[in-house]
Design a protein around this motif. Structure first.
Motif, short mmCIF file in Angstrom:
data_model
loop_
_atom_site.label_atom_id
_atom_site.label_comp_id
_atom_site.label_asym_id
_atom_site.label_seq_id
_atom_site.Cartn_x
_atom_site.Cartn_y
_atom_site.Cartn_z
N VAL A 154 0.86 -1.19 0.00
CA VAL A 154 0.00 0.00 0.00
C VAL A 154 0.89 1.23 0.00
O VAL A 154 1.86 1.31 0.75
N GLU A 155 0.51 2.19 -0.86
CA GLU A 155 1.26 3.43 -0.95
C GLU A 155 0.29 4.55 -1.32
O GLU A 155 -0.68 4.34 -2.04
N MET A 156 0.56 5.74 -0.81
CA MET A 156 -0.19 6.92 -1.20
C MET A 156 0.82 7.91 -1.74
O MET A 156 1.80 8.24 -1.07
N LYS A 157 0.62 8.33 -3.01
CA LYS A 157 1.56 9.26 -3.64
C LYS A 157 0.77 10.33 -4.39
O LYS A 157 -0.01 10.01 -5.28
N ASP A 158 0.97 11.58 -4.00
CA ASP A 158 0.27 12.71 -4.61
C ASP A 158 -1.24 12.50 -4.61
O ASP A 158 -1.93 12.77 -5.60
N ASP A 159 -1.74 12.01 -3.48
CA ASP A 159 -3.18 11.79 -3.26
C ASP A 159 -3.76 10.67 -4.13
O ASP A 159 -4.96 10.60 -4.35
N ILE A 160 -2.90 9.80 -4.62
CA ILE A 160 -3.36 8.65 -5.42
C ILE A 160 -3.02 7.38 -4.64
O ILE A 160 -1.86 7.16 -4.25
N LEU A 161 -4.03 6.55 -4.42
CA LEU A 161 -3.85 5.29 -3.71
C LEU A 161 -3.27 4.25 -4.67
O LEU A 161 -3.78 4.06 -5.77
N ILE A 162 -2.20 3.59 -4.24
CA ILE A 162 -1.54 2.57 -5.06
C ILE A 162 -1.49 1.29 -4.22
O ILE A 162 -0.85 1.25 -3.16
N ILE A 163 -2.16 0.26 -4.71
CA ILE A 163 -2.16 -1.04 -4.05
C ILE A 163 -1.59 -2.05 -5.03
O ILE A 163 -2.10 -2.18 -6.15
N ASN A 164 -0.55 -2.75 -4.61
CA ASN A 164 0.11 -3.74 -5.46
C ASN A 164 0.47 -3.16 -6.83
O ASN A 164 0.21 -3.76 -7.87
N ASN A 165 1.00 -1.93 -6.82
CA ASN A 165 1.43 -1.20 -8.03
C ASN A 165 0.30 -0.83 -8.97
O ASN A 165 0.54 -0.50 -10.13
N THR A 166 -0.95 -0.88 -8.51
CA THR A 166 -2.10 -0.47 -9.30
C THR A 166 -2.72 0.77 -8.66
O THR A 166 -2.97 0.78 -7.45
N GLU A 167 -2.96 1.82 -9.46
CA GLU A 167 -3.57 3.05 -8.95
C GLU A 167 -5.09 2.89 -8.87
O GLU A 167 -5.70 2.30 -9.77
N TYR A 168 -5.67 3.43 -7.79
CA TYR A 168 -7.12 3.37 -7.59
C TYR A 168 -7.67 4.76 -7.38
O TYR A 168 -7.11 5.56 -6.61
N GLU A 169 -8.76 5.05 -8.05
CA GLU A 169 -9.48 6.30 -7.82
C GLU A 169 -10.36 6.09 -6.60
O GLU A 169 -11.03 5.06 -6.48
N GLU A 170 -10.38 7.03 -5.69
CA GLU A 170 -11.15 6.90 -4.46
C GLU A 170 -12.30 7.91 -4.46
O GLU A 170 -12.24 8.93 -3.79
N ALA A 171 -13.36 7.60 -5.17
CA ALA A 171 -14.51 8.50 -5.27
C ALA A 171 -15.20 8.71 -3.92
O ALA A 171 -15.88 9.70 -3.71
N TYR A 172 -15.03 7.78 -2.99
CA TYR A 172 -15.67 7.83 -1.68
C TYR A 172 -14.98 8.78 -0.71
O TYR A 172 -15.51 9.10 0.34
N VAL A 173 -13.77 9.26 -1.02
CA VAL A 173 -13.02 10.12 -0.10
C VAL A 173 -13.64 11.50 -0.06
O VAL A 173 -14.03 12.06 -1.09
N ASN A 174 -13.68 12.08 1.15
CA ASN A 174 -14.23 13.42 1.35
C ASN A 174 -13.23 14.46 0.85
O ASN A 174 -12.20 14.67 1.46
N ARG A 175 -13.55 15.07 -0.28
CA ARG A 175 -12.70 16.11 -0.87
C ARG A 175 -13.51 17.40 -1.01
O ARG A 175 -14.67 17.37 -1.36
#
Length: 187
Positions: A90-111
């Motif tokens: 698990v990694e977070m880089k520039d507000d992008i979630l990366i799990i197992n080297n795959t980027e995920y969009e997090e539409a559920y996050v409060n922005r």
């Protein structure tokens, strides 16, 4: 049957029905599902403070499920979103979630896109920086709140043991204006 035994018989049948109803309710609440009141703002916008949810105690836990678990340092339950499963990086880089080297969009996050001062909601981190592990160990989960700026989660208290999980949030039943069945694979 005499007139006197009829009320006794009817009373006994009601008593038996009530007894079995109580037993079934207890078994369901103890082993299958349980209602719970959400406390705090760590899962906004998915859940608001005082929402009442139904927690399934028999669900298989998957990535992005909203789970309820025993808090690590107090006698309460927390609700958070599963981000890392055993074996995941698990990694977070520039507000992008990366799990197992795959980027995920997090539409559920409060922005708050209208706030020019809020450039990102989650600081950069790697699982190893936070927990000392390169991957989530067997028997543990990595969880985050949807309201990242106001959530005490795995970034603060580390990994949570799977055995501390009460269950998965499946249904919001209160307030009535916001009743919702959650299908987390599509969230």
């Amino acid at each position: 049957m005499t007139e006197q035994t009829k009320p006794k018989s009817e009373f006994m049948s009601w008593l038996v029905a009530i007894f079995f109803g109580i037993v079934i309710s207890f078994v369901c609440r103890e082993f299958i599902f349980s209602p719970l009141i959400v406390k705090g703002a760590s899962m906004v916008p998915t859940y608001e403070n005082q929402d009442v949810i139904i927690v399934s105690k028999i669900s298989e836990i998957n990535r992005f499920d909203q789970i309820v678990f025993e808090a690590p340092y107090e006698k309460e339950y927390y609700i958070k979103r599963v981000i890392g499963l055993p074996g995941d990086t698990v990694e977070m880089k520039d507000d992008i979630l990366i799990i197992n080297n795959t980027e995920y969009e997090e539409a559920y996050v409060n922005r708050d896109d209208s706030n020019p001062f809020q450039k990102r909601v989650t600081e950069n981190f790697t699982l190893e920086e936070i927990t000392g592990y390169k991957t989530v160990p067997k028997g543990y989960l990595f969880v985050l709140g949807d309201n990242r700026l106001r959530s005490s989660d795995s970034r603060h208290f580390g990994l949570i043991p799977i055995e501390s999980v009460l269950g998965e949030s499946k249904f919001r039943i209160y307030p009535l204006s916001n009743i919702k069945l959650f299908n987390t694979s599509k969230e």
